[in-house]
Design an enzyme around this catalytic site. Structure first.
Site, PDB file in Angstrom:
ATOM      1  N   GLU A   1       0.850  -1.194   0.000  1.00 20.56           N
ATOM      2  CA  GLU A   1       0.000   0.000   0.000  1.00 20.56           C
ATOM      3  C   GLU A   1       0.885   1.243   0.000  1.00 20.56           C
ATOM      4  OE1 GLU A   1      -2.170  -0.708   3.585  1.00 20.56           O
ATOM      5  OE2 GLU A   1      -3.088  -2.536   2.809  1.00 20.56           O
TER       6      GLU A   1
ATOM      7  N   PHE B   1      -0.943  -4.277  11.273  1.00 23.76           N
ATOM      8  CA  PHE B   1      -1.804  -4.538  10.114  1.00 23.76           C
ATOM      9  C   PHE B   1      -1.528  -5.903   9.489  1.00 23.76           C
ATOM     10  CE2 PHE B   1      -1.749   0.320   9.018  1.00 23.76           C
ATOM     11  CZ  PHE B   1      -2.257   0.600  10.270  1.00 23.76           C
TER      12      PHE B   1
ATOM     13  N   HIS C   1      -0.036   0.415  15.757  1.00 25.60           N
ATOM     14  CA  HIS C   1       1.138   0.864  15.006  1.00 25.60           C
ATOM     15  C   HIS C   1       2.446   0.586  15.755  1.00 25.60           C
ATOM     16  CE1 HIS C   1      -2.009   3.028  12.880  1.00 25.60           C
ATOM     17  NE2 HIS C   1      -1.157   3.429  11.964  1.00 25.60           N
TER      18      HIS C   1
ATOM     19  N   ALA D   1      -5.735  -4.109   1.345  1.00 27.79           N
ATOM     20  CA  ALA D   1      -6.183  -5.416   1.822  1.00 27.79           C
ATOM     21  C   ALA D   1      -4.955  -6.297   2.026  1.00 27.79           C
ATOM     22  CB  ALA D   1      -7.139  -6.046   0.822  1.00 27.79           C
ATOM     23  N   GLU D   2      -4.590  -6.486   3.292  1.00 25.28           N
ATOM     24  CA  GLU D   2      -3.328  -7.173   3.577  1.00 25.28           C
ATOM     25  C   GLU D   2      -3.360  -8.636   3.167  1.00 25.28           C
ATOM     26  OE1 GLU D   2      -4.774  -4.989   5.571  1.00 25.28           O
ATOM     27  OE2 GLU D   2      -3.256  -3.411   5.567  1.00 25.28           O
TER      28      GLU D   2
END
Lengths: 371, 336
Positions: free
Chosen positions: B29, B86, B129, B59-60
């Protein structure tokens, strides 16, 4: 009115929404959209499709029998889905690459699987039943829908190379609820990847009906992703082949992904581990018996005077032979030596695993001469 | 030698790998025009084009699943997961697909995929994060797991990861992205130490401090502080978490007899637990005291204002060193 929390649309019953060429009674219907794609299919080719479906049904029955006899840990039957699997798979070119789910016995048959390939994984001898490069079929996928993304990635590679190939992926109606399948459609659309999605809507995801997965015909979702789709009668082998040729032509011509929903029915259990009498009624099953894909093609061929006793007996003999070879291959499989459990985890040496391998080898060696 | 930041070293590693092998493609991304949220892929789109530096939908699982398909096709995909937290939506694709396909197919399908993960805390980031998910991947057979701690290592290990025929989960300590160090940008991979080897960052004799990633910096600070008190700490950077280079670890433990293993990740079933168990199996008779862990607490990663209480710091490391050396410490009290 209280809030409606159960599925209300009975997409399962909207069978007339599907494209077909052969009606359930075996009569041929004009279909301006599909007919051009099967204009070349003559009686000999139809007999060949019939033969493949008979052999697939026999392979499937043998798989169930081998499981019941304790030779396989599990088997995922595909009885009832012969037209979808044979019709679509026979349209796929040798250079194309297929990413199937676990139920695509007919697809690997059509791609040239060896008798042992059908059972090697289910018997627990190897993680994959067949050689992916030989068949150009990825290992059967058990995680629902995961393979659809693999097909899109593969198709992206095809597109970058400008190769004359298409990636094909198979999945069931239950898989359409998975994030991966939806992500695969997004990615395929974004990159205009040459990939064909084949949803075998067999009406049941174990005990969950298709209406729980989708309140709308499944093929209707694809256009929302920018992917053209067809909803075909999955028990009509000619319609399945025509739809697949349409989809493959579309992808091969550089027009991006295409989507097929083949409306069919899984006559048996989800796998040999479940009992469909607990979740579906006999009347439904009976209605689908009247739509049997093999009987339908037989009716058509018979009415056309193209079904000879010779063809029927030859086909039956061929099916029996494949089943016999499959059983012999299954029973003849030799389980690898204990140290084989370590083989192939990594492509390159891994000191952690190598140490465990050494420890286990020493442990096994300690039994030698102990008695 | 060129002085560059760890982030720039990673970018240089990607560029070199892409020049060396046209089957190397990047997926992620915002990695194209933006150059990645950390600018690691800065300039690569211009050099290699959109067919090799592929911006993806958000979309991982899709990103990693696509990489699997590309690997089937003979590519060497390098995936960027934008942040550590993520990676969880891609968990199935990593542990059930990437990790297993080589084994399932008896080596007939290779998965030379590198999964880069900007990783761990200490930068005051928002929720999700700052996570340290390395143990999940270390626990998964079929994956290799690498964690880098300096620019030179980042440059070399990333190229090695991409060149490896095995899948590699590659952890990049984001709080070191701007740390500078000398990198041999001309060096040949053939001359470099293998990816799986640990490194003695600082030799010592009294106790061994084992860690990886950004904690290496903290460990070196601890060693400096300990030296002021006359204690000689050996600091080991594991570099590879799967496999762990136990030969190097054991050599150090046999020398010092005392061990502290530190990481930011939570304690329970973490990397430190595994390392200490393996040390105990291998060199129990050399141990002068029970090995200790200094880790993050077994809590969800806390809000940024509290993260300093979660992350092992200099003082917590030194307290553990005191304990393994039987010096006065937080358990015994200074008066004992």
């Amino acid at each position: 009115m209280s809030p409606q929390i159960t599925p209300i649309a009975d997409t399962a019953q909207d069978l007339e929404l599907a494209e077909r060429i052969l009606a359930p009674d075996g009569s041929r219907r004009a279909n301006s959209r599909l007919d051009p794609f099967v204009a070349d299919v003559d009686a000999a080719q139809l007999r060949s499709l019939h033969r493949d479906m008979i052999i697939l049904r026999r392979i499937d029955a043998e798989g169930v029998a081998l499981q019941r006899q304790g030779q396989l840990g599990l088997w995922a039957p595909c009885q009832g889905q012969e037209a979808t699997q044979i019709g679509t798979a026979r349209a796929i070119a040798p250079q194309d690459y297929v990413f199937p789910s676990y139920r695509e016995t007919g697809v690997i048959y059509a791609r040239g699987a060896e008798p042992g390939d059908y059972v090697r994984m289910w018997r627990g001898e190897e993680g994959a039943g067949h050689d992916p490069e030989t068949l150009r079929v990825a290992p059967l996928q058990i995680i629902i829908g995961a393979q659809t993304l693999h097909a899109v990635g593969y198709a992206l590679g095809i597109r970058h190379e400008g190769a004359d190939e298409v990636a094909v992926t198979y999945f069931g109606d239950g898989a359409t609820s998975q994030g991966d399948v939806n992500e695969a459609m997004i990615f395929a659309s974004s990159y205009q990847a040459p990939v064909v999605f084949v949803c075998q809507n067999n009406h049941w995801a174990i005990s969950e009906p298709v209406a729980l997965q989708s309140q709308y015909p499944i093929a209707g979702r694809a256009p929302g992703f920018g992917i053209p789709s067809l909803r075909v009668d999955g028990n009509d082998v000619l319609a399945c082949m025509a739809a697949m040729r349409w989809a493959l032509d579309h992808a091969r011509a550089g027009r991006g992904p295409a989507y097929i929903e083949a409306v069919t029915y899984r006559m048996g259990p989800h796998t040999t581990a479940d009992d469909p009498t607990r979740y579906r009624d006999e009347a439904e099953l009976e209605s689908w018996r009247r739509r049997d894909p093999i009987a339908r093609l037989e009716e058509y061929l018979r009415a056309a005077g193209e079904l000879t006793e010779e063809h029927i007996s030859e086909t039956q003999a061929a099916a029996d032979l494949v089943a016999k070879e499959m059983r012999a291959a299954c029973l003849g499989m030799e389980t690898r030596a204990p140290m084989a459990v370590f083989d192939g985890v990594y492509a390159e040496p891994h000191t952690g695993l190598d140490r465990q391998r050494g420890e286990y080898a020493a442990y096994l060696a300690s039994f030698e001469g102990a008695a | 030698m060129t002085e560059v930041t760890l982030g720039k070293a990673l970018g240089a590693g990607l560029r070199q790998a892409m020049r060396d092998d046209d089957k190397v493609v990047l997926l992620g991304e915002d990695i194209g025009k933006l150059g990645g949220v950390f600018r690691i892929t800065d300039g690569l789109l211009e050099e290699f084009g959109a067919a090799r530096v592929i911006d993806t939908p958000l979309a991982e699982s899709g990103i990693v699943g696509m990489a699997v398909g590309l690997a089937f096709r003979g590519y060497r995909p390098v995936v960027e997961i934008q942040f550590d937290g993520f990676v969880y939506p891609a968990f199935d694709q990593i542990v059930a697909q990437v990790a297993k396909l080589h084994y399932r197919t008896q080596g007939r399908v290779k998965m030379p995929i590198t999964i880069r993960i900007p990783w761990a805390g200490g930068i005051g980031a928002a929720e999700h994060h700052s996570e340290s998910p390395e143990a999940y991947f270390v626990h998964t057979a079929g994956l290799r797991v690498v964690a880098v701690s300096n620019p030179e290592d980042a440059y070399r290990s990333l190229r090695q990861a991409i060149a490896s025929d095995d899948p590699v989960v590659f952890f990049e300590p984001k709080r070191l992205y701007h740390h500078k160090g000398d990198v041999d940008l001309e060096g040949s991979l053939a001359d470099a130490p293998p990816m799986g080897l640990a490194r003695v960052v600082r030799p010592g004799t009294d106790a061994t401090l084992i860690t990886y990633g950004a904690m290496v910096t903290t460990a070196l600070q601890a060693a400096d502080a300990a030296e002021d008190e006359g204690i000689s700490l050996e600091v080991i950077d594991l570099r590879s978490l799967s496999p762990v280079d136990y030969d190097s670890v054991a050599a150090s433990v046999r020398k010092t007899g005392r061990v502290v293993v530190a990481h930011e990740a939570s304690r329970e079933a973490g990397v430190a637990a595994e390392v200490i168990a393996s040390i105990t199996e291998r060199c129990f008779e050399y141990l002068e005291s029970a090995p200790l862990r200094v880790t993050g607490h077994d809590i969800p990663y806390p809000p940024a204002k509290l993260e300093k209480y979660h992350l092992p710091d200099l003082d917590r490391l030194l307290d553990a060193v005191d304990r393994v050396l039987d010096r006065p410490n937080s358990l015994t009290g200074a008066d004992v």
